[in-house]
Structures are given as C-alpha cells and as structure tokens.
Design a protein around this motif. Structure first.
Motif, mmCIF file in Angstrom:
data_model
loop_
_atom_site.group_PDB
_atom_site.id
_atom_site.type_symbol
_atom_site.label_atom_id
_atom_site.label_comp_id
_atom_site.label_asym_id
_atom_site.label_seq_id
_atom_site.Cartn_x
_atom_site.Cartn_y
_atom_site.Cartn_z
ATOM 1 N N SER A 20 1.790 3.665 38.712
ATOM 2 C CA SER A 20 2.556 4.820 38.244
ATOM 3 C C SER A 20 3.871 4.379 37.596
ATOM 4 C CB SER A 20 2.830 5.758 39.417
ATOM 5 O OG SER A 20 3.633 6.835 39.012
ATOM 6 N N ALA A 21 4.528 3.405 38.208
ATOM 7 C CA ALA A 21 5.786 2.893 37.647
ATOM 8 C C ALA A 21 5.552 2.263 36.275
ATOM 9 C CB ALA A 21 6.421 1.888 38.601
ATOM 10 N N ILE A 22 4.462 1.509 36.136
ATOM 11 C CA ILE A 22 4.142 0.893 34.841
ATOM 12 C C ILE A 22 3.949 1.975 33.788
ATOM 13 C CG2 ILE A 22 2.348 -0.379 33.572
ATOM 14 C CD1 ILE A 22 2.019 -2.129 36.104
ATOM 15 N N LYS A 23 3.229 3.046 34.132
ATOM 16 C CA LYS A 23 3.011 4.152 33.193
ATOM 17 C C LYS A 23 4.338 4.768 32.759
ATOM 18 C CE LYS A 23 -1.578 5.281 34.916
ATOM 19 N NZ LYS A 23 -2.384 6.225 35.687
ATOM 20 N N TYR A 25 7.245 3.245 32.653
ATOM 21 C CA TYR A 25 7.928 2.324 31.742
ATOM 22 C C TYR A 25 7.315 2.375 30.338
ATOM 23 C CZ TYR A 25 10.806 0.311 35.422
ATOM 24 O OH TYR A 25 11.735 0.130 36.415
ATOM 25 N N TYR A 26 5.999 2.569 30.251
ATOM 26 C CA TYR A 26 5.382 2.706 28.926
ATOM 27 C C TYR A 26 5.855 3.978 28.229
ATOM 28 C CZ TYR A 26 2.311 -1.346 29.040
ATOM 29 O OH TYR A 26 1.832 -2.635 29.040
ATOM 30 N N LYS A 27 6.091 5.036 28.997
ATOM 31 C CA LYS A 27 6.646 6.264 28.410
ATOM 32 C C LYS A 27 8.037 5.998 27.852
ATOM 33 C CE LYS A 27 4.095 9.605 31.200
ATOM 34 N NZ LYS A 27 4.186 10.667 32.223
ATOM 35 N N ILE A 28 8.814 5.215 28.591
ATOM 36 C CA ILE A 28 10.149 4.853 28.111
ATOM 37 C C ILE A 28 10.045 4.083 26.796
ATOM 38 C CG2 ILE A 28 12.167 3.373 28.578
ATOM 39 C CD1 ILE A 28 11.757 4.155 31.588
ATOM 40 N N LEU A 29 9.085 3.156 26.725
ATOM 41 C CA LEU A 29 8.924 2.355 25.499
ATOM 42 C C LEU A 29 8.467 3.189 24.310
ATOM 43 C CD1 LEU A 29 7.401 -0.972 26.854
ATOM 44 C CD2 LEU A 29 9.737 -0.552 26.049
ATOM 45 N N ASP A 32 11.880 4.524 23.367
ATOM 46 C CA ASP A 32 12.798 3.441 22.991
ATOM 47 C C ASP A 32 12.035 2.119 23.013
ATOM 48 O OD1 ASP A 32 14.871 1.636 22.619
ATOM 49 O OD2 ASP A 32 15.878 2.088 24.520
ATOM 50 N N PRO A 33 11.352 1.776 21.910
ATOM 51 C CA PRO A 33 10.526 0.568 21.868
ATOM 52 C C PRO A 33 11.277 -0.741 22.113
ATOM 53 C CG PRO A 33 10.084 1.967 19.973
ATOM 54 C CD PRO A 33 11.271 2.543 20.687
ATOM 55 N N GLN A 34 12.568 -0.735 21.986
ATOM 56 C CA GLN A 34 13.354 -1.954 22.178
ATOM 57 C C GLN A 34 13.953 -2.070 23.576
ATOM 58 O OE1 GLN A 34 13.132 -4.160 19.745
ATOM 59 N NE2 GLN A 34 11.901 -2.612 18.701
ATOM 60 N N ASN A 35 13.597 -1.177 24.473
ATOM 61 C CA ASN A 35 14.167 -1.165 25.811
ATOM 62 C C ASN A 35 13.722 -2.414 26.584
ATOM 63 O OD1 ASN A 35 14.472 -0.606 28.690
ATOM 64 N ND2 ASN A 35 15.057 1.450 28.031
ATOM 65 N N THR A 36 14.629 -3.367 26.696
ATOM 66 C CA THR A 36 14.277 -4.639 27.327
ATOM 67 C C THR A 36 14.053 -4.501 28.833
ATOM 68 O OG1 THR A 36 16.616 -5.229 27.487
ATOM 69 C CG2 THR A 36 15.398 -6.081 25.589
ATOM 70 N N ASN A 40 10.716 -5.846 30.514
ATOM 71 C CA ASN A 40 10.782 -6.847 31.592
ATOM 72 C C ASN A 40 10.131 -6.337 32.871
ATOM 73 O OD1 ASN A 40 12.130 -8.655 29.946
ATOM 74 N ND2 ASN A 40 14.155 -8.071 30.677
ATOM 75 N N ASN A 41 10.397 -5.079 33.209
ATOM 76 C CA ASN A 41 9.839 -4.537 34.441
ATOM 77 C C ASN A 41 8.330 -4.352 34.359
ATOM 78 O OD1 ASN A 41 12.197 -4.615 35.864
ATOM 79 N ND2 ASN A 41 12.740 -2.491 35.483
ATOM 80 N N ILE A 42 7.804 -4.049 33.188
ATOM 81 C CA ILE A 42 6.354 -3.973 33.035
ATOM 82 C C ILE A 42 5.748 -5.343 33.349
ATOM 83 C CG2 ILE A 42 4.472 -3.784 31.347
ATOM 84 C CD1 ILE A 42 6.096 -1.491 30.051
ATOM 85 N N GLY A 43 6.333 -6.394 32.821
ATOM 86 C CA GLY A 43 5.837 -7.743 33.087
ATOM 87 C C GLY A 43 5.909 -8.108 34.558
ATOM 88 N N LYS A 44 7.037 -7.784 35.188
ATOM 89 C CA LYS A 44 7.195 -8.087 36.612
ATOM 90 C C LYS A 44 6.226 -7.277 37.462
ATOM 91 C CE LYS A 44 12.080 -9.258 36.207
ATOM 92 N NZ LYS A 44 13.451 -8.822 36.496
ATOM 93 N N LEU A 45 6.091 -5.994 37.123
ATOM 94 C CA LEU A 45 5.179 -5.145 37.885
ATOM 95 C C LEU A 45 3.734 -5.579 37.714
ATOM 96 C CD1 LEU A 45 6.741 -1.615 37.392
ATOM 97 C CD2 LEU A 45 6.269 -2.722 39.575
ATOM 98 N N GLN A 46 3.380 -6.019 36.520
ATOM 99 C CA GLN A 46 2.013 -6.469 36.281
ATOM 100 C C GLN A 46 1.696 -7.684 37.154
ATOM 101 O OE1 GLN A 46 0.052 -4.564 34.159
ATOM 102 N NE2 GLN A 46 -1.547 -5.705 35.183
ATOM 103 N N LYS A 47 2.680 -8.577 37.290
ATOM 104 C CA LYS A 47 2.486 -9.752 38.142
ATOM 105 C C LYS A 47 2.327 -9.335 39.604
ATOM 106 C CE LYS A 47 4.464 -14.147 39.458
ATOM 107 N NZ LYS A 47 5.594 -15.027 39.492
#
Length: 95
Positions: A20-23, A25-29, A32-36, A40-47
């Motif tokens: 749910s958190a990943i979803k 963050y994708y809404k945020i992107l 704002d496609p440049q939201n670092t 970063n959190n998508i990558g960390k959450l995926q791991k």
C-alpha cells in the motif's frame, strides 16, 4: 513510512501495508515525477518487501517439510495473492 516490523501484525499484513505504501509513493510520482524521497522509498520498500516475501516463503517451506501441508499451502496461497508469478510458491502448491 518504511516498516519491517509492526507490533501485533502478521507477516502478510506487513507485506500488504508495504504494498500500500509503494502504491502511495507511485501516486506521488504521478504528481511530482522528480520527487526523490518517493523514488528512494519505493526502492527501499521493494527491498523490504522482497525480504518479507522470502521470509514468508521460507516459513511455508518449513511447514511443508514438517508435513503441515494445509498450513504451508495457506502461506503459499498468501504469497500468490501478493505475487501471482512467484514460481516457487506455485511449485509447492502443485505437489
């Protein structure tokens, strides 16, 4: 929010929470496609998510090896609800 452990939550609930958190963050992107931070959190959450799924799979395999087939199958079914392409979980269900 990155969650590896949440008091009182079972492993499947943690996985669902992180999905749910990943979803979110994708809404945020999308906005704002440049939201670092979101990137970063998508990558960390995926791991974290991959680790959680692996831990759940290991638990299912352990139960299977202990001849607790119904409990193991329930875990493998939970994994497939999260990742329908999880080949190892599919293989255990097919046994």
């Amino acid at each position: 929010m990155l969650v590896r452990h949440k008091p009182g939550a079972n492993p499947t609930q943690l996985i669902e929470f992180n999905l749910s958190a990943i979803k979110q963050y994708y809404k945020i992107l999308k906005i704002d496609p440049q939201n670092t931070l979101a990137k970063n959190n998508i990558g960390k959450l995926q791991k974290i998510l991959n680790e959680q799924i692996q831990n759940l799979f290991d638990r299912g395999r352990k139960l299977f090896n202990e001849n607790k087939f119904i409990e193991a199958e329930n875990i493998f079914q939970d994994i497939l609800k999260i990742d329908e392409n999880h080949l190892a979980a599919k293989e255990f269900i097919g046994r």
